[in-house]
Design an enzyme around this catalytic site. Structure first.
Site, PDB file in Angstrom:
ATOM      1  N   GLY A  23     -43.735 -36.809 -32.307  1.00 15.97           N
ATOM      2  CA  GLY A  23     -43.077 -36.427 -33.562  1.00 15.97           C
ATOM      3  C   GLY A  23     -42.900 -37.575 -34.539  1.00 15.97           C
ATOM      4  O   GLY A  23     -42.038 -37.523 -35.418  1.00 15.97           O
ATOM      5  N   ASP A  83     -31.702 -43.131 -43.130  1.00 17.53           N
ATOM      6  CA  ASP A  83     -32.617 -42.347 -43.976  1.00 17.53           C
ATOM      7  C   ASP A  83     -33.412 -41.338 -43.154  1.00 17.53           C
ATOM      8  O   ASP A  83     -34.048 -40.436 -43.705  1.00 17.53           O
ATOM      9  CB  ASP A  83     -33.561 -43.274 -44.765  1.00 17.53           C
ATOM     10  CG  ASP A  83     -34.436 -44.175 -43.884  1.00 17.53           C
ATOM     11  OD1 ASP A  83     -34.328 -44.105 -42.645  1.00 17.53           O
ATOM     12  OD2 ASP A  83     -35.230 -44.945 -44.450  1.00 17.53           O
ATOM     13  N   GLU A  84     -33.375 -41.494 -41.811  1.00 11.97           N
ATOM     14  CA  GLU A  84     -34.171 -40.589 -40.971  1.00 11.97           C
ATOM     15  C   GLU A  84     -33.658 -39.152 -41.039  1.00 11.97           C
ATOM     16  O   GLU A  84     -34.363 -38.220 -40.635  1.00 11.97           O
ATOM     17  CB  GLU A  84     -34.188 -41.080 -39.520  1.00 11.97           C
ATOM     18  CG  GLU A  84     -34.799 -42.457 -39.406  1.00 11.97           C
ATOM     19  CD  GLU A  84     -35.185 -42.850 -37.996  1.00 11.97           C
ATOM     20  OE1 GLU A  84     -35.255 -41.984 -37.111  1.00 11.97           O
ATOM     21  OE2 GLU A  84     -35.409 -44.052 -37.777  1.00 11.97           O
TER      22      GLU A  84
HETATM   23  O1  TDX Z   1     -43.246 -50.501 -29.663  1.00 15.27           O
HETATM   24  C1  TDX Z   1     -43.225 -50.003 -30.797  1.00 15.27           C
HETATM   25  N1  TDX Z   1     -44.401 -49.810 -31.488  1.00 15.27           N
HETATM   26  C2  TDX Z   1     -44.462 -49.254 -32.723  1.00 15.27           C
HETATM   27  O2  TDX Z   1     -45.559 -49.100 -33.294  1.00 15.27           O
HETATM   28  C3  TDX Z   1     -41.986 -49.601 -31.431  1.00 15.27           C
HETATM   29  C4  TDX Z   1     -40.679 -49.784 -30.730  1.00 15.27           C
HETATM   30  C5  TDX Z   1     -42.075 -49.043 -32.685  1.00 15.27           C
HETATM   31  N2  TDX Z   1     -43.255 -48.865 -33.314  1.00 15.27           N
HETATM   32  C6  TDX Z   1     -43.266 -48.239 -34.653  1.00 15.27           C
HETATM   33  C7  TDX Z   1     -42.490 -46.937 -34.736  1.00 15.27           C
HETATM   34  C8  TDX Z   1     -41.981 -46.943 -36.154  1.00 15.27           C
HETATM   35  O3  TDX Z   1     -42.941 -46.393 -37.034  1.00 15.27           O
HETATM   36  O4  TDX Z   1     -42.580 -49.142 -35.534  1.00 15.27           O
HETATM   37  C9  TDX Z   1     -41.777 -48.418 -36.480  1.00 15.27           C
HETATM   38  C10 TDX Z   1     -40.327 -48.861 -36.344  1.00 15.27           C
HETATM   39  O5  TDX Z   1     -39.874 -48.420 -35.077  1.00 15.27           O
HETATM   40  P1  TDX Z   1     -38.365 -48.705 -34.587  1.00 15.27           P
HETATM   41  O6  TDX Z   1     -38.096 -50.160 -34.672  1.00 15.27           O
HETATM   42  O7  TDX Z   1     -38.176 -48.005 -33.286  1.00 15.27           O
HETATM   43  O8  TDX Z   1     -37.516 -48.025 -35.764  1.00 15.27           O
HETATM   44  P2  TDX Z   1     -37.493 -46.535 -36.343  1.00 15.27           P
HETATM   45  O9  TDX Z   1     -37.938 -45.553 -35.341  1.00 15.27           O
HETATM   46  O10 TDX Z   1     -38.190 -46.557 -37.678  1.00 15.27           O
HETATM   47  O11 TDX Z   1     -35.896 -46.344 -36.546  1.00 15.27           O
HETATM   48  C11 TDX Z   1     -35.081 -47.427 -37.050  1.00 15.27           C
HETATM   49  O12 TDX Z   1     -34.769 -47.237 -38.392  1.00 15.27           O
HETATM   50  C12 TDX Z   1     -33.883 -46.209 -38.705  1.00 15.27           C
HETATM   51  C13 TDX Z   1     -33.799 -47.577 -36.241  1.00 15.27           C
HETATM   52  O13 TDX Z   1     -34.114 -47.742 -34.866  1.00 15.27           O
HETATM   53  C14 TDX Z   1     -32.867 -46.427 -36.433  1.00 15.27           C
HETATM   54  O14 TDX Z   1     -31.624 -46.678 -35.778  1.00 15.27           O
HETATM   55  C15 TDX Z   1     -32.620 -46.262 -37.888  1.00 15.27           C
HETATM   56  O15 TDX Z   1     -31.831 -45.131 -38.119  1.00 15.27           O
END
Ligand code: TDX
Ligand code: NAD
Length: 341
Positions: free
Chosen positions: A279, A127-128
């Site tokens: 971003g 969805d990104e």
């Molecule tokens: O250490 C962290 N602290 C934090 O606050 C990390 C790793 C993430 N986050 C936040 C960032 C995002 O708002 O949490 C949320 C989720 O982060 P991620 O787990 O990195 O996922 P996201 O960036 O949303 O992307 C995921 O969903 C869509 C997947 O990694 C992608 O592969 C997918 O396409």
């Protein structure tokens, strides 16, 4: 049906293999995986001798290998990708190579061995690709009609791969379908993603690094709901169409963090507010009406607190798995199991 699954040794792929072997005795899976840092043969150690499962160590950029494997299968489900946003901010190159060029290579391989377009290709995306939504307009959600507006190098590379997949349907008549799903959660997720990172940090006695103000929202989808939807698209979807897959489960990162802390009996002193992701997309939310009305699919395993709590418990119960993954030691397992065989 024999499916070529790319990226089957990663988080979503390994859950797909296990799900299909368990629930569908009419399906065989060939898993093509390069075993990058997030691909781990241990994720499938329990099924590696199943006669309906074959592992092939290789890269989707290897067109000859892709031709051979696609020639031997009835359908392709393409999950292989560089998948972590933070890594794409540090170095976008592998994202363009695997996600854009890799998808084009696979599609070209398929075109050569399937000139009559008998085989189906499901391109698993995110969805990104739609960018993000504002926090103050809860009625807005992404759907198949939402224009693409990717904002990170990761999502831009996925958007590029989606466009190539759509173009191969339009130009060559290939039976290509695209899925765009929200954030998956469940077992075997690489502990760089927020849920396994936070749970395993807490077990290790470390704080959880919450980016920015913690108000960013994600729509959490259990990985098995996701994989059920992907299979429904493969079997019942319309070539040339795309399908949005969501969990009807929007949560802010603060809400997620408190739920994890609660499930683990910790208080909020374990939260460490850190600098925001560059971003950082504000909100993702999916309207999955098309999947429900056209293919009869809706999420049944994603509802919280039960689904989150069982996922937290999985990481608590599988410390051996994630400790090896966090230390990189599973590469030793790979050398032992596959290279010397
Ligand atoms: O250490 C962290 N602290 C934090 O606050 C990390 C790793 C993430 N986050 C936040 C960032 C995002 O708002 O949490 C949320 C989720 O982060 P991620 O787990 O990195 O996922 P996201 O960036 O949303 O992307 C995921 O969903 C869509 C997947 O990694 C992608 O592969 C997918 O396409
Ligand atoms: P992951 O990083 O856990 O697994 C990716 C797998 O692909 C690994 O096994 C890796 O070895 C393999 N791979 C990478 N490049 C390859 C290449 N060039 N050739 C062969 N294999 C290669 O990722 P995941 O979370 O399981 O995501 C799977 C797919 O779903 C990706 O396409 C991702 O963009 C998409 N997706 C993931 C989420 C999520 O929340 N995890 C959400 C939406 C979409």
């Amino acid at each position: 049906m024999k499916i070529l699954l790319t990226g089957g040794s990663g988080f979503i792929g390994s859950n797909f293999v296990r799900y299909v072997l368990r629930d569908r005795d009419d399906i065989e899976v060939v898993n093509l995986d390069a075993l990058t840092y997030s691909g781990n043969p241990e994720n499938l150690a329990d099924v590696e001798n199943d006669p309906r499962y074959t592992f092939v160590h290789g890269n989707i950029l290897d067109i000859e290998l892709c031709r051979k494997l696609i020639g031997e299968c009835d359908a392709v489900i393409h999950m292989a990708a560089e998948s972590h946003v933070d890594r794409s901010i540090i170095d976008a190159r592998p994202f363009v190579e695997s996600n854009v060029l890799g998808t084009q290579t696979l599609l070209d391989a398929m075109r050569k061995v399937d000139p009559d377009n008998a085989k189906t290709f499901v391109h698993v995306s995110t969805d990104e690709v739609f960018g993000d939504l504002p926090l103050d307009r809860p009625e807005l959600k992404f759907s198949e009609a939402t224009p693409y507006a990717p904002s990170s190098p990761y999502s831009a590379s996925k958007a590029g791969s989606d466009m190539i997949a759509r173009a191969y349907h339009h130009t060559f008549g290939m039976k290509v379908m695209v899925t765009n799903c929200s954030n998956n959660f469940g077992p075997y997720q690489f502990p760089e993603k927020v849920i396994p990172l936070f749970v395993t940090n807490l077990i290790e006695g470390k704080k959880v690094p919450l980016y920015g103000d913690g108000r960013n929202v994600r729509d959490w989808l259990h990985v098995e709901d996701h994989n059920e939807a992907v299979l429904a698209v493969l079997e019942k979807g319309e070539p040339g169409e795309s399908y949005c897959i969501g969990g009807n489960n929007e949560r802010s990162n603060l809400e997620l963090t408190h739920a994890i802390l609660g499930a683990m009996g910790k208080d909020e002193s374990w939260i460490e507010p850190v600098k925001d992701r560059l971003g950082h997309d504000r909100r993702y939310a999916i309207d999955a009406t098309k999947l429900k009305t056209q293919l009869g699919w809706e999420p049944t395993r994603s509802a919280w607190p039960a689904a989150l709590e069982s996922t937290v418990k999985w990481y608590v119960d599988h410390a051996e798995w994630w400790k090896r993954v966090k230390s990189g030691a599973y590469r030793g397992y790979y050398e032992q199991q596959y290279v010397n065989r």
